[in-house]
Each structure stands twice: as structure tokens, then as C-alpha cells.
Design a protein around this motif. Structure first.
Motif, PDB file in Angstrom:
ATOM      1  N   LEU A 253       0.825  -1.206   0.000  1.00  0.00           N
ATOM      2  CA  LEU A 253       0.000   0.000   0.000  1.00  0.00           C
ATOM      3  C   LEU A 253       0.861   1.260   0.000  1.00  0.00           C
ATOM      4  O   LEU A 253       0.553   2.232  -0.713  1.00  0.00           O
ATOM      5  CB  LEU A 253      -0.924   0.002   1.225  1.00  0.00           C
ATOM      6  N   TYR A 254       1.926   1.281   0.760  1.00  0.00           N
ATOM      7  CA  TYR A 254       2.819   2.431   0.767  1.00  0.00           C
ATOM      8  C   TYR A 254       3.451   2.641  -0.610  1.00  0.00           C
ATOM      9  O   TYR A 254       3.543   3.774  -1.106  1.00  0.00           O
ATOM     10  CB  TYR A 254       3.916   2.248   1.809  1.00  0.00           C
ATOM     11  N   LEU A 255       3.896   1.550  -1.208  1.00  0.00           N
ATOM     12  CA  LEU A 255       4.521   1.654  -2.525  1.00  0.00           C
ATOM     13  C   LEU A 255       3.523   2.131  -3.579  1.00  0.00           C
ATOM     14  O   LEU A 255       3.863   2.950  -4.451  1.00  0.00           O
ATOM     15  CB  LEU A 255       5.111   0.298  -2.924  1.00  0.00           C
ATOM     16  N   GLN A 256       2.303   1.645  -3.501  1.00  0.00           N
ATOM     17  CA  GLN A 256       1.287   2.073  -4.456  1.00  0.00           C
ATOM     18  C   GLN A 256       0.904   3.534  -4.259  1.00  0.00           C
ATOM     19  O   GLN A 256       0.651   4.254  -5.237  1.00  0.00           O
ATOM     20  CB  GLN A 256       0.060   1.170  -4.346  1.00  0.00           C
ATOM     21  N   THR A 257       0.890   3.987  -3.010  1.00  0.00           N
ATOM     22  CA  THR A 257       0.615   5.400  -2.743  1.00  0.00           C
ATOM     23  C   THR A 257       1.738   6.280  -3.281  1.00  0.00           C
ATOM     24  O   THR A 257       1.494   7.347  -3.869  1.00  0.00           O
ATOM     25  CB  THR A 257       0.442   5.641  -1.236  1.00  0.00           C
ATOM     26  N   GLN A 258       2.976   5.843  -3.083  1.00  0.00           N
ATOM     27  CA  GLN A 258       4.113   6.591  -3.606  1.00  0.00           C
ATOM     28  C   GLN A 258       4.072   6.634  -5.124  1.00  0.00           C
ATOM     29  O   GLN A 258       4.345   7.688  -5.735  1.00  0.00           O
ATOM     30  CB  GLN A 258       5.415   5.945  -3.122  1.00  0.00           C
ATOM     31  N   LYS A 259       3.726   5.538  -5.738  1.00  0.00           N
ATOM     32  CA  LYS A 259       3.633   5.500  -7.198  1.00  0.00           C
ATOM     33  C   LYS A 259       2.549   6.445  -7.693  1.00  0.00           C
ATOM     34  O   LYS A 259       2.735   7.151  -8.695  1.00  0.00           O
ATOM     35  CB  LYS A 259       3.349   4.061  -7.652  1.00  0.00           C
ATOM     36  N   ALA A 260       1.422   6.469  -7.006  1.00  0.00           N
ATOM     37  CA  ALA A 260       0.338   7.360  -7.404  1.00  0.00           C
ATOM     38  C   ALA A 260       0.764   8.823  -7.303  1.00  0.00           C
ATOM     39  O   ALA A 260       0.398   9.659  -8.149  1.00  0.00           O
ATOM     40  CB  ALA A 260      -0.894   7.112  -6.552  1.00  0.00           C
ATOM     41  N   ALA A 261       1.555   9.155  -6.261  1.00  0.00           N
ATOM     42  CA  ALA A 261       2.017  10.532  -6.117  1.00  0.00           C
ATOM     43  C   ALA A 261       2.998  10.910  -7.231  1.00  0.00           C
ATOM     44  O   ALA A 261       2.945  12.028  -7.760  1.00  0.00           O
ATOM     45  CB  ALA A 261       2.679  10.711  -4.755  1.00  0.00           C
ATOM     46  N   ILE A 262       3.869   9.982  -7.597  1.00  0.00           N
ATOM     47  CA  ILE A 262       4.846  10.267  -8.664  1.00  0.00           C
ATOM     48  C   ILE A 262       4.145  10.437 -10.005  1.00  0.00           C
ATOM     49  O   ILE A 262       4.469  11.344 -10.791  1.00  0.00           O
ATOM     50  CB  ILE A 262       5.895   9.140  -8.728  1.00  0.00           C
ATOM     51  N   GLU A 263       3.179   9.576 -10.271  1.00  0.00           N
ATOM     52  CA  GLU A 263       2.465   9.629 -11.552  1.00  0.00           C
ATOM     53  C   GLU A 263       1.299  10.607 -11.532  1.00  0.00           C
ATOM     54  O   GLU A 263       0.560  10.707 -12.523  1.00  0.00           O
ATOM     55  CB  GLU A 263       1.974   8.224 -11.907  1.00  0.00           C
ATOM     56  N   GLU A 264       1.146  11.313 -10.415  1.00  0.00           N
ATOM     57  CA  GLU A 264       0.088  12.319 -10.265  1.00  0.00           C
ATOM     58  C   GLU A 264      -1.304  11.734 -10.502  1.00  0.00           C
ATOM     59  O   GLU A 264      -2.164  12.338 -11.145  1.00  0.00           O
ATOM     60  CB  GLU A 264       0.338  13.512 -11.192  1.00  0.00           C
TER      61      GLU A 264
END
Length: 393
Positions: A253-264
């Protein structure tokens, strides 16, 4: 089912519903409380002392109840389990939006802050309780490799807890309220660590759990038990692996949240926080329950892991004593039998060396071999009745 926000799929797991939030805040703490109560009941049935491992798990339960209370507050106020409400319509410029904090989102931030702190303390109590339980079973002599390893592991866990508590409290320096403040205040005062530190927490937590689970395996398989018993004891000790699944889920979940922030990719703030806290709490609860299960095995089969290991250890010690006795010189080789009497300091040793006559002959003086020359005078000066009374006693 994956959680979705808008048109994009972000999370592998579905968002926590209000019913699940209520359950995690009430049912799981109640289950943990029952398990801990059974643990103390088991100690009473075993007539065993309450050890440091038991008190540590009690501390973990208290902090976990605090986590449950936070979830109850979140569910009752619609802060957890519900989507983020829209911003007021009168906020038109980006600066106004960045400096505005929704009241419900502020509450979500405060609850998240409290849950993260309580979770770290709970992690520390549970992990240290497991280490103390290992030491209670396997550490007999100090300075053994296992004694040193468990001590070092305990210190590492303590420092790990303190480090991440400080990271959680002070990412914004002394502006602690900015942890749940506006986006503008966080951008101005907070370090750009965000989910990176949380990813480090989840990853290091997983590594520590693996190390803790692996610690007793060499000790178990070095015991003189049948392979079936070794597998059974190992299986009981490995029940904590259930919490590893929740730990992996939280890391994902943390990794997916970080990915979502990077990809906006837009995500719902309140629902994403609820989902992450939900899985963190599941991990804490499962770890607490798993830490008690080896002790509770006594309630089901009448034999605890500790008693099984102790019995094997006692048998091993008895075998060592017997082998040591076989290597000792026989009494026929001992020139002075009084050496053995002094070592045992009991009249029973004398009885083993001299056969007591069925009828005591009080008219006969039994000669005694002196221990050393300097005792010769003393022993010969003793009245004959003293020697005779000693034999008749």
C-alpha cells in the motif's frame, strides 16, 4: 478487489468500509484482550511465575486498545471509512485551497498521527515480548551465542522503535501540528520524506519479523527430540508468520501510494489513510495474538512449548551427569574415604561406605582413619562414646 479513485486503479486492496472500521476498533482489541487473559490464566494453571515477556505483552495490549479507540472515534465521526468531502465552493484560487484544511481531514490527520505512534509502541512491546519468551525458554547459561544474539536483537528493536517514533513526531521540526495541517504549512515546514519513511518502516518491520521468527529454529532442532516433535514445536513458534502477510500488504500500500504521487494519480486522502491504518492495525493485532499462542498450547494439550523444551533440557542434563559419574574414579581407588564424607556433608555418605550392623555392638570401638596428620591427635583424644554414638545415630 482493487480500490479505485476516479478512472485509475491505485490500490490492490479495496477500501475499508465503515463496518470494517468498527470491527477493527472493537472486535480485534477484544480478541487480543481475551488471548492475553488466557495467557495469564495459563501461567496460573502452570504455577509458573509471571515473566517479563508476559508484562511486555500486557503493555502491547494496552497500546493496541488505544489504537482501537482511535478507530472507534474515526468511525463515529465519519473520519474513517468515508470519502473526503469536497472543498467549499468559495475557495477558488490554488493558494486558498493549499492553505485550507477540511475539519474532517484534520481529524483524520490527528487520528493517523496517534495510531502511528501507538502502533510503533505496540510493535516494540510485542517484538520484545517474543525475544523475552525465547530467552525464558532457551537461555540457561549466560554468554552463550543465543544469549548474545537475543540481547543484541532486543537492543536493535528498542533503537528501531525510538528512531521511527522520532521520525513520526518531528518530520516538521517543532511544528508538530503541521502533521495534520494544510498542504501549504507542510510544504513550508516539513521534510520531504513523506511515504519514503513509511516505506522504510514497513520494510524494516518485515525484516525484523523474519529475523525474530528465525531465531529459535536452530535451538529447536538442536534439541534431542524426535523429528515429529521438532516440526510440531517449530510450527507453533512459526504462527507469528500470519502477521507477515499483513506486513507485506501494508508495504504494498505504501509503494502504491508513492507510485500514485509520482504519476500524479488522484487518490482520496481520507480513504487512503484509512486503508493503510487498517492494515497496520491488522498486523499489530495478529502479531500480538501470535506471540501468545505458544504459551496457550498448554490449554489444548496440557504441554506448553516451554515445558517440552525444559523436559528435553533436563533429560539432556541428566544424561550429562550420568556420563560424568561414569568417568569418576571408583571408591576402591580413593585412598581416603573421608574426602567423600566432607564433600557431601551428610551422615548418609558414611552409611554408604560402612554397612551398619543389624545389632549395634556398643562394646566395640570402630577404628577411623585420620584425614591428615594434624587431625590424628584430635581424633584420638575424642572419647570412645562419641565415636560409638556417631555410629549408632
Amino acid at each position: 478487489m482493487a480500490a479505485q479513485n476516479g478512472k485509475d486503479q491505485v490500490y490492490t486492496f479495496s477500501n475499508a468500509t465503515p463496518g470494517e472500521v468498527w470491527a477493527i476498533g472493537t472486535a480485534l482489541p477484544a480478541a487480543c484482550g481475551l488471548v492475553v487473559a488466557l495467557r495469564f490464566t495459563t501461567r496460573n494453571l502452570q504455577k509458573a511465575r509471571i515473566g517479563i515477556d508476559d508484562w511486555l505483552i500486557l503493555g502491547g495490549l494496552i497500546t493496541f486498545v488505544g489504537i482501537g479507540i482511535c478507530f472507534i472515534i474515526g468511525a463515529a465521526t465519519h473520519a474513517f471509512g468515508y470519502p473526503t468531502p469536497p472543498f467549499p465552493a468559495d475557495l477558488t484560487t490554488p493558494d486558498e485551497i493549499l492553505n485550507y484544511v477540511l475539519p474532517i481531514s484534520s481529524l483524520v490527520g490527528k487520528l493517523e498521527f496517534a495510531i502511528q505512534l501507538l502502533t510503533m509502541v505496540c510493535y516494540g512491546f510485542v517484538k520484545l515480548s517474543i525475544i523475552a519468551f525465547y530467552r525464558r525458554i532457551f537461555v540457561v547459561n549466560k554468554r552463550t551465542p543465543f544469549d548474545v544474539i537475543t540481547r543484541v536483537t532486543g537492543v536493535v528493536i528498542f533503537l528501531w522503535v525510538i528512531t521511527f517514533i522520532l521520525i513520526i513526531i518531528f518530520p516538521c521540526g517543532y511544528h508538530i501540528s503541521d502533521n495534520w495541517g494544510s498542504a501549504a504549512s507542510q510544504e513550508a515546514h516539513c521534510l520531504v520524506i513523506g511515504y519514503t519513511s513509511l516505506e522504510g518502516l514497513a520494510a524494516s518491520d518485515f525484516i525484523l519479523d523474519v529475523v525474530i521468527l528465525a531465531l529459535p529454529i536452530p535451538m529447536i532442532w538442536s534439541l534431542r527430540m524426535t523429528p515429529v516433535k521438532k516440526v510440531a514445536v517449530t510450527g507453533i513458534m512459526m504462527l507469528g508468520a500470519a502477521s507477515l502477510a499483513a506486513s507485506i500488504a501494508r508495504l504494498v500500500l505504501y509503494l502504491q501510494t508513492q507510485k500514485a504521487a509520482i504519476e500524479e494519480i488522484p487518490v482520496d486522502f481520507d480513504e487512503s489513510i484509512t486503508l493503510i491504518m487498517y492494515w497496520s492495525t491488522i498486523e499489530s493485532g495478529l502479531a500480538l495474538i501470535a506471540a501468545c499462542l505458544p504459551t496457550l498450547s498448554y490449554l489444548f494439550n496440557g504441554v506448553s512449548v516451554q515445558s517440552a523444551v525444559n523436559s528435553v533440557r533436563s533429560a539432556f542434563s541428566l544424561g550429562s551427569v550420568r556420563s560424568t559419574r561414569k568417568s569418576e574414579p571408583s571408591r576402591a581407588d580413593v585412598t581416603n574415604p573421608y574426602i567423600d564424607i566432607e564433600a557431601n556433608n551428610s551422615s548418609s555418605s558414611y552409611a554408604k561406605m560402612y554397612t551398619r550392623p543389624e545389632t549395634a555392638d556398643t562394646s566395640t570401638n570402630y577404628p577411623m582413619q585420620p584425614i591428615a596428620d594434624y587431625e590424628d591427635k584430635t581424633m584420638h583424644e575424642q572419647p570412645t562414646s562419641t565415636v560409638r554414638n556417631g555410629l549408632e545415630a
